[in-house]
Design an enzyme around this catalytic site. Structure first.
Site, PDB file in Angstrom:
ATOM      1  N   ASP A  49       0.814  -1.216   0.000  1.00  0.00           N
ATOM      2  CA  ASP A  49       0.000   0.000   0.000  1.00  0.00           C
ATOM      3  C   ASP A  49       0.851   1.272   0.000  1.00  0.00           C
ATOM      4  O   ASP A  49       1.926   1.318   0.605  1.00  0.00           O
ATOM      5  CB  ASP A  49      -0.912  -0.018   1.230  1.00  0.00           C
ATOM      6  CG  ASP A  49      -2.061   0.948   1.136  1.00  0.00           C
ATOM      7  OD1 ASP A  49      -2.338   1.433   0.021  1.00  0.00           O
ATOM      8  OD2 ASP A  49      -2.694   1.219   2.169  1.00  0.00           O
ATOM      9  N   HIS A  50       0.358   2.278  -0.681  1.00  0.00           N
ATOM     10  CA  HIS A  50       0.941   3.620  -0.696  1.00  0.00           C
ATOM     11  C   HIS A  50       2.445   3.609  -0.987  1.00  0.00           C
ATOM     12  O   HIS A  50       3.262   4.120  -0.218  1.00  0.00           O
ATOM     13  CB  HIS A  50       0.639   4.349   0.626  1.00  0.00           C
ATOM     14  CG  HIS A  50      -0.770   4.861   0.689  1.00  0.00           C
ATOM     15  ND1 HIS A  50      -1.161   6.036   0.088  1.00  0.00           N
ATOM     16  CD2 HIS A  50      -1.882   4.348   1.247  1.00  0.00           C
ATOM     17  CE1 HIS A  50      -2.455   6.233   0.284  1.00  0.00           C
ATOM     18  NE2 HIS A  50      -2.918   5.218   0.975  1.00  0.00           N
ATOM     19  N   GLU A  84      -3.218  -0.278  -8.290  1.00  0.00           N
ATOM     20  CA  GLU A  84      -4.191   0.701  -7.813  1.00  0.00           C
ATOM     21  C   GLU A  84      -3.516   2.068  -7.813  1.00  0.00           C
ATOM     22  O   GLU A  84      -2.352   2.187  -7.434  1.00  0.00           O
ATOM     23  CB  GLU A  84      -4.690   0.374  -6.408  1.00  0.00           C
ATOM     24  CG  GLU A  84      -5.608   1.463  -5.842  1.00  0.00           C
ATOM     25  CD  GLU A  84      -6.456   0.990  -4.685  1.00  0.00           C
ATOM     26  OE1 GLU A  84      -7.317   0.119  -4.928  1.00  0.00           O
ATOM     27  OE2 GLU A  84      -6.258   1.480  -3.565  1.00  0.00           O
ATOM     28  N   LYS A 133      -9.543   8.818   9.636  1.00  0.00           N
ATOM     29  CA  LYS A 133      -9.203   7.524  10.193  1.00  0.00           C
ATOM     30  C   LYS A 133     -10.149   7.132  11.335  1.00  0.00           C
ATOM     31  O   LYS A 133     -10.364   7.889  12.264  1.00  0.00           O
ATOM     32  CB  LYS A 133      -7.765   7.546  10.726  1.00  0.00           C
ATOM     33  CG  LYS A 133      -6.712   7.904   9.685  1.00  0.00           C
ATOM     34  CD  LYS A 133      -6.614   6.869   8.597  1.00  0.00           C
ATOM     35  CE  LYS A 133      -5.506   7.204   7.612  1.00  0.00           C
ATOM     36  NZ  LYS A 133      -5.421   6.226   6.508  1.00  0.00           N
ATOM     37  N   HIS A 183     -10.353   4.695   0.163  1.00  0.00           N
ATOM     38  CA  HIS A 183      -9.238   4.709   1.103  1.00  0.00           C
ATOM     39  C   HIS A 183      -9.684   5.323   2.429  1.00  0.00           C
ATOM     40  O   HIS A 183     -10.614   6.124   2.469  1.00  0.00           O
ATOM     41  CB  HIS A 183      -8.064   5.497   0.528  1.00  0.00           C
ATOM     42  CG  HIS A 183      -7.267   4.718  -0.454  1.00  0.00           C
ATOM     43  ND1 HIS A 183      -5.906   4.826  -0.586  1.00  0.00           N
ATOM     44  CD2 HIS A 183      -7.634   3.783  -1.368  1.00  0.00           C
ATOM     45  CE1 HIS A 183      -5.466   4.022  -1.531  1.00  0.00           C
ATOM     46  NE2 HIS A 183      -6.505   3.379  -2.027  1.00  0.00           N
TER      47      HIS A 183
END
Length: 484
Positions: free
Chosen positions: A162-163, A274, A316, A349
């Site tokens: 991810d990221h 992605e 978050k 996300h």
């Protein structure tokens, strides 16, 4: 590869009967030995010789007892190929971040409870989170392998690096066996482009990497002024100013994505991509979405999902903050664009706990959607601490409060320390409190540095309670996406 047959009934003493898998000449399962989880393998010499372990007597059987090592996880993925990550395509999917490496069985239980078509990514962690949790890509993948095996997962699965921002981070995750690569070009997105003056825009326009992108300002204007994208309820067009602002905002990011995509292609591994432009303070307009996707397609980049920056706030650990009616209208456009220019999935996300907008997302995407969660699983672990070790939880919360202002710097959140209850009477209820959730969410790195050992001991001692909480929590997340 050996052929799988119907497994025999599990032995009554096995603590994880769901893990038992029998192939035509041997059986594997997870059990306990000397207070630790172990892999047990029973069968002829040929399959056993690939595992590392000790021959022991297990009831009437002689079996190989093996530690849950990286080597044995790799062998297990070879003999049970459904545990080996693979690209998942356009199916409705969900990513389950797991900061502790012990949550996957609960994620599996939730998936099994809702049924449906959701394909999982159990191994999902950003490089930033790996650094803060002290884990490597290989550890993240192996922990997910053992968790899926323990819970009896027999479907396909993916693994999300991810990221990612650099070729070096791609290399580390590819070597571990990840198959889903989320590229984060946020450092190359100009979020001020939407409000810059005409003079500033022209100056920035002249500095764009035109040669590297094999285009020019004139070509862009010609290409997009002629565009007419039918979205059903309206036709989307771009005027000269919209094209200019979109170019300034996203073309450097397009160049970065292309370079990282080509690097991935050069590795000759199965993968899917992605694209994440969700970080930043400037929402991705439908016109900018069209521009970004069209430029990436022109340069030969292919992807399975894209995360725009939606209006409102996807913070978050809490529900969506913003006007749900406006998000409904915007998400309709983004979903239609993804189908017209792809098809590809929209990715949500910071998607955990956004219960108010899940039905909207599923409705507009018609299942072309990827839900990405992360720290909410960690918060469920802290709920176990609050229930079983209140003094430890109180100490952890105090340390979190002391480090909150420093640790929140890399997160877009609105939680406030002065809104955290000073003398809470019900500690588990704090895990449902907006500000407390965010304080605990972003300070995980600090807390793990100081409290990892007692926290992991509690997860081991209260595994059933922990997994039950995860199961219930994630059923709420997954049920809206599980329809046919």
């Amino acid at each position: 590869m050996t052929r799988e047959t119907q497994p025999p009934p599990p032995a009554p003493t096995d603590p994880y009967p769901e893990s038992r898998r029998t192939l035509h000449d041997f059986t594997v399962w997870m059990g306990q030995a000397a207070g630790e989880k172990q892999l047990f393998v029973q069968g002829p010499e040929h399959p056993l010789q690939h595992f590392q372990g000790d021959a022991v007597q297990h009831g009437p059987l002689k079996v190989l007892q093996c530690p849950l090592s990286s080597h044995n996880a790799k062998v297990l993925r070879e003999i049970l190929p459904n545990l080996k990550p693979q690209p998942l395509g356009l199916a409705t999917s969900a990513g389950f971040g797991d900061r502790l490496g012990v949550a996957t069985p609960g994620h599996v239980q939730a998936l099994q409870a809702v049924g449906g078509r959701i394909r999982p990514i159990f191994a999902q962690q950003s490089i930033r989170e790996m650094a803060r949790t002290g884990r490597t890509p290989q550890q993240v993948l192996d922990d997910a392998t053992w968790g899926a095996f323990q819970a009896g997962w027999t479907g396909t699965l993916g693994a999300d690096a991810d990221h990612l921002k650099t070729p070096e981070d791609i290399d580390r995750c590819a070597a571990a066996g990840f198959t889903f690569f989320t590229l984060d070009p946020s450092g190359h997105v100009d979020n001020a482009a939407g409000r810059d003056s005409a003079a500033v825009l022209q100056e920035k326009l002249g500095q764009l990497p035109w040669a590297a992108l094999d285009t020019s300002e004139t070509d862009l204007q010609r290409r997009y002024r002629a565009l007419r994208l039918d979205l059903g309820h309206r036709t989307l067009t771009l005027d000269e100013e919209a094209i200019t602002r979109a170019a300034v905002k996203y073309l450097p990011a397009v160049q970065q994505i292309q370079a990282l995509f080509q690097h991935l292609q050069g590795k000759n591994i199965p993968f899917e991509l992605e694209i994440s432009v969700d970080e930043g303070d400037a929402p991705t307009t439908p016109a900018e979405h069209v521009f970004l996707a069209s430029e990436l397609k022109r340069l030969g980049v292919s992807w399975v999902s894209l995360a725009p920056r939606f209006i409102g706030s996807f913070e978050k650990g809490v529900d969506y903050i913003g006007d749900v009616d406006l998000l409904n209208l915007e998400m309709q456009d983004h979903a239609l664009i993804a189908r017209r220019l792809g098809p590809y999935k929209l990715s949500l996300h910071s998607g955990s706990d956004k219960f108010s907008i899940y039905p909207i997302a599923m409705h507009h995407t018609q299942g072309l959607v990827h839900l990405k969660t992360a720290g909410t699983s960690y918060l469920e672990a802290l709920r176990v601490v609050a229930v079983t070790a209140p003094d430890l939880f109180t100490e952890m919360l105090e340390v979190a409060k002391q480090h909150f202002e420093e640790d929140r710097a890399s997160y877009h959140i609105s939680g406030k320390l002065d809104r955290v209850p000073v003398q809470p009477g019900n500690l588990p209820a704090l895990l449902d409190h907006f500000d407390t959730r965010q304080v605990l969410h972003v300070t995980f790195g600090t807390l793990l540095q100081q409290f990892r050992e007692p926290l992991m001991q509690l997860m081991e001692q209260h595994e059933t309670l922990h997994l039950q909480g995860l199961r219930e929590h994630f059923i709420r997340h997954l049920a809206p996406f599980a329809g046919a």
